[in-house]
Design a protein around this motif. Structure first.
Motif, PDB file in Angstrom:
ATOM      1  N   GLU A 294       0.832  -1.198   0.000  1.00  0.00           N
ATOM      2  CA  GLU A 294       0.000   0.000   0.000  1.00  0.00           C
ATOM      3  C   GLU A 294       0.872   1.255   0.000  1.00  0.00           C
ATOM      4  OE1 GLU A 294      -3.199   2.428  -0.153  1.00  0.00           O
ATOM      5  OE2 GLU A 294      -3.171   0.233  -0.432  1.00  0.00           O
ATOM      6  N   ARG A 297       2.336   1.802  -3.530  1.00  0.00           N
ATOM      7  CA  ARG A 297       1.319   1.506  -4.544  1.00  0.00           C
ATOM      8  C   ARG A 297       1.590   2.186  -5.879  1.00  0.00           C
ATOM      9  NH1 ARG A 297      -0.882   4.662  -0.613  1.00  0.00           N
ATOM     10  NH2 ARG A 297      -1.608   6.757  -1.210  1.00  0.00           N
ATOM     11  N   LYS A 320      -3.374  -5.385  -8.044  1.00  0.00           N
ATOM     12  CA  LYS A 320      -2.390  -4.357  -7.674  1.00  0.00           C
ATOM     13  C   LYS A 320      -0.937  -4.766  -7.937  1.00  0.00           C
ATOM     14  CE  LYS A 320      -5.374  -2.398  -4.065  1.00  0.00           C
ATOM     15  NZ  LYS A 320      -5.486  -2.071  -2.626  1.00  0.00           N
TER      16      LYS A 320
END
Length: 676
Positions: A294, A297, A320
């Motif tokens: 995260e 990212r 992702k």
């Protein structure tokens, strides 16, 4: 640092730099780079570290040599892109060339010329024995040939009809039984080197006249060092594009300072390239992977895992990142990309070796299973499971319960050892009685540990006799006739500081044999004796007591300090005199065995225990009771785990002598499997 080196290699391989051989500082560094190299198209091969000097006996390094040969054979035969990773201590030597790795296939129905077959196995390094037990052994008994090729997990038994191969079966070396299932063919590989008769005889002659102090002058001990002279050794750096993880020039110089022949020319390292420092990538430390992804990212994220199941375990959103299926472990980061591995290094479980041999057990013998406790050995039983026949050890427990233990799990049992003449109580299966017994023993051990800590704590509160360092101590040290090593000086300083501190000393002095522990102890004795107090040195044997007595008598008599010896060889008349002298304080120093524990002293100030690992727990605790308010110094070259743990846990203080005296010859120690 490994982290920088891994980034350097990662970037070099990512940029498809021509790289065939990577030379590392040691085996730890080599193994750490294996998984990283696995990520790229080149298959990595890691050679073991061979830390041995020219003409040293290679028998002590048989495991490393076997691993070296197996890795080289696999490397030579692999035809696709590959990368060889080798520790410096290995690559500086001439290594076995590809022609030494051969294979002989034996098939059902083959006709064997026994004389030529025996000669071939002899030239290939096999040992001829009565019963095959380990790799590299073979046995010829009539129409039965047992052979244990190093490349196989199990030995093989070849049965002949005249000279025709009638059957081939796997052989269990533990019980010397062969499987019922027959094999069509087997591959036999060299136990050492695949030599022909001419090369074998030449190599054998070279080793017999070798200028070496090896106990055995044969091919197994010294043959490796003469491979190059016979044209069957190879300098792998000559044909490969070679890099080093870092500048190893100093290490190369050190190796060649003491070794000349048998090592590839030092000049051939001149063209060795060093891996450039990574400009883009750096090692990434992973902990909370979801948070890490995260946080990064905005970068290209590539996740490595050996299967998609791992992705589900970590509950990662596949939109992702890019998934790469690989067993490799790569964790690298740059400004615009990040490589994260979900794979973890698999730590090999150390398999315990069996403590007993089945053939040594008789029906009715008592054994102990580490989970189920005391049982009775009933013999071997063959049981058919899923169509296959397996051997089991049959163990009888209370109420005629039976436990069948697979023979491959022999390490779980041991022979029962108890008091002579006492018949043990057989445990019950499933009642947990043995588990309760183990827990009670564990509880008792904790109680003993508590007592030890309690005693150590109480000693901390006791005010001890203070022994200031005497001004003559420097004269005493100069009289030794040699200069103290830095470690000896430091240890003497620590002990003298303890004696002058006012708290009870409980110090462990550790150092290898011949490193000068006794000389350090004599400084403590000198300080206490000069203060008018008594010293006792307790040793495990009369031989050691006699040795210490004579060396200490020579040192102390120049300073007016009398010393006596007290052991079982001391005459009754002398024992009476010494006891009286210790009781009235006229004898200041005494050296003896544990017989001293029952002697009364007038003003004992210091107890020294030499080779404390040879004393029993009760004897040592008796010493502690005697020395409740006395200074205690214990010495050992090999401290028992309990003493070492207490030292490391700060329950007792610890001094170490790591540097040998200037003229002392090196002691080489090998921890190997017992072999008659």
């Amino acid at each position: 640092m490994i982290s920088n080196i891994s980034s350097n290699l990662f970037e070099a391989l990512l940029e498809k730099k021509e790289l065939d051989l990577l030379i590392t500082e040691d085996s730890k560094e080599a193994k750490s780079l294996y998984s990283l190299a696995l990520f790229f198209d080149k298959k990595p091969f890691v050679l073991p570290e061979l830390r041995v000097d020219y003409l040293n006996d290679l028998r002590s390094f048989s495991e490393e040599l076997l691993e070296l040969n197996e890795t080289l054979e696999e490397y030579y035969s692999y035809r696709k892109k590959k990368l060889l990773i080798a520790p410096l201590n290995t690559i500086v030597k001439y290594l076995p060339s590809p022609e030494l790795f051969k294979e002989k296939r034996v098939e059902f129905g083959d006709f064997l010329d026994l004389d030529s077959f025996k000669e071939e196995l002899l030239c290939w390094g096999y040992s001829f024995v009565d019963i095959v037990e380990t790799k590299g052994e073979c046995s010829f008994r009539g129409d039965i040939i047992d052979i244990f090729s190093p490349s196989n997990e199990n030995a093989f038994r070849i049965s002949l009809f005249d000279n025709e191969v009638e059957s081939i079966r796997e052989l269990n070396v533990a019980n010397q039984r062969s499987d019922k299932e027959e094999l069509e063919e087997i591959a036999i590989k060299p136990a050492l080197f695949g030599l022909n008769k001419e090369a074998y005889e030449k190599l054998e002659l070279k080793t017999e006249i070798a200028d070496s102090d090896s106990f055995f002058k044969d091919i197994f001990s010294l043959g490796f060092w003469y491979l190059n002279e016979l044209g069957i050794g190879i300098d792998l750096k000559q044909d490969l594009k070679s890099f080093a993880t870092k500048d190893l020039s100093e290490a190369i110089y050190d190796i060649y300072e003491f070794n000349q022949e048998g090592f590839v020319p030092k000049e051939s390292f001149a063209s060795l390239e060093i891996l450039e420092n990574a400009k883009k990538f750096d090692e990434l430390v992973t902990s909370d992977i979801k948070t890490l992804m995260e946080f990064h990212r905005n970068k290209k994220i590539k996740v490595l895992a050996k299967s998609e199941n791992l992705l589900r375990q970590f509950d990662l959103d596949e939109r992702k990142f890019t998934f790469i299926e690989t067993p490799a472990i790569v964790n690298q980061i740059s400004r615009d990309a990040i490589f994260i591995s979900l794979n973890k290094e698999i730590k090999k479980k150390r398999r315990k070796r069996p403590k007993i041999i089945i053939d040594d057990l008789k029906k009715g013998d008592y054994i102990v299973h580490e989970t189920y406790g005391v049982g009775i050995f009933e013999g071997l039983e063959q049981v058919t499971i899923l169509g296959g026949v397996r051997d089991f050890v049959a163990l009888k427990y209370a109420s005629d319960d039976k436990l069948l233990l697979p023979v491959e799990n022999l390490q779980l049992i041991d022979r029962f050892i108890g008091q002579s003449g006492v018949i043990p109580v057989v445990d019950r299966l499933g009642k947990g009685s043995f588990a309760k017994l183990k827990n009670s023993v564990k509880k008792k051990l904790y109680e003993i540990a508590g007592e030890i800590i309690k005693r150590a704590a109480s000693r901390e509160l006791v005010r001890a006799k203070v022994f200031p360092t005497p001004p003559e101590i420097y004269t005493f040290q100069e009289a030794a006739g040699f200069e103290y090593t830095p470690d000896q000086k430091r240890s003497v300083g620590e002990i003298l500081e303890d004696l002058a501190d006012g708290r009870v000393m409980d110090r462990l002095l550790s150092g290898d044999v011949g490193f000068g522990k006794t000389e350090v102890a004599m400084n403590a004795i000198f300080a206490v004796a000069k203060a008018g107090e008594q010293c006792a040195m307790v040793v495990p044997t009369t031989l050691l007591a006699n040795q210490h007595f004579h060396s200490m008598q020579e040192r102390f008599q120049k300073f007016g300090i009398g010393i006596e010896q007290f052991d079982r060889f001391t005459t009754t008349k002398d024992k009476k005199r010494i006891k009286e002298g210790l009781a009235d304080g006229s004898i200041k120093v005494v050296v003896g065995t544990h017989a001293l524990l029952g002697v009364e002293f007038k003003n004992l100030g210091l107890i020294i225990v030499d080779e404390e690992h040879k004393f029993g727990v009760k004897q040592k605790e008796k010493l502690k009771d005697k020395a409740k308010d006395l200074h205690l110094l214990t010495m050992s070259a090999t401290p028992i785990p309990r003493s070492l743990n207490m030292a490391m846990s700060k329950i007792r203080t610890f001094s170490q002598i790591l540097t040998p005296p200037v003229d002392r010859e090196d002691v080489r120690t090998f921890v190997k499997e017992a072999d008659d």
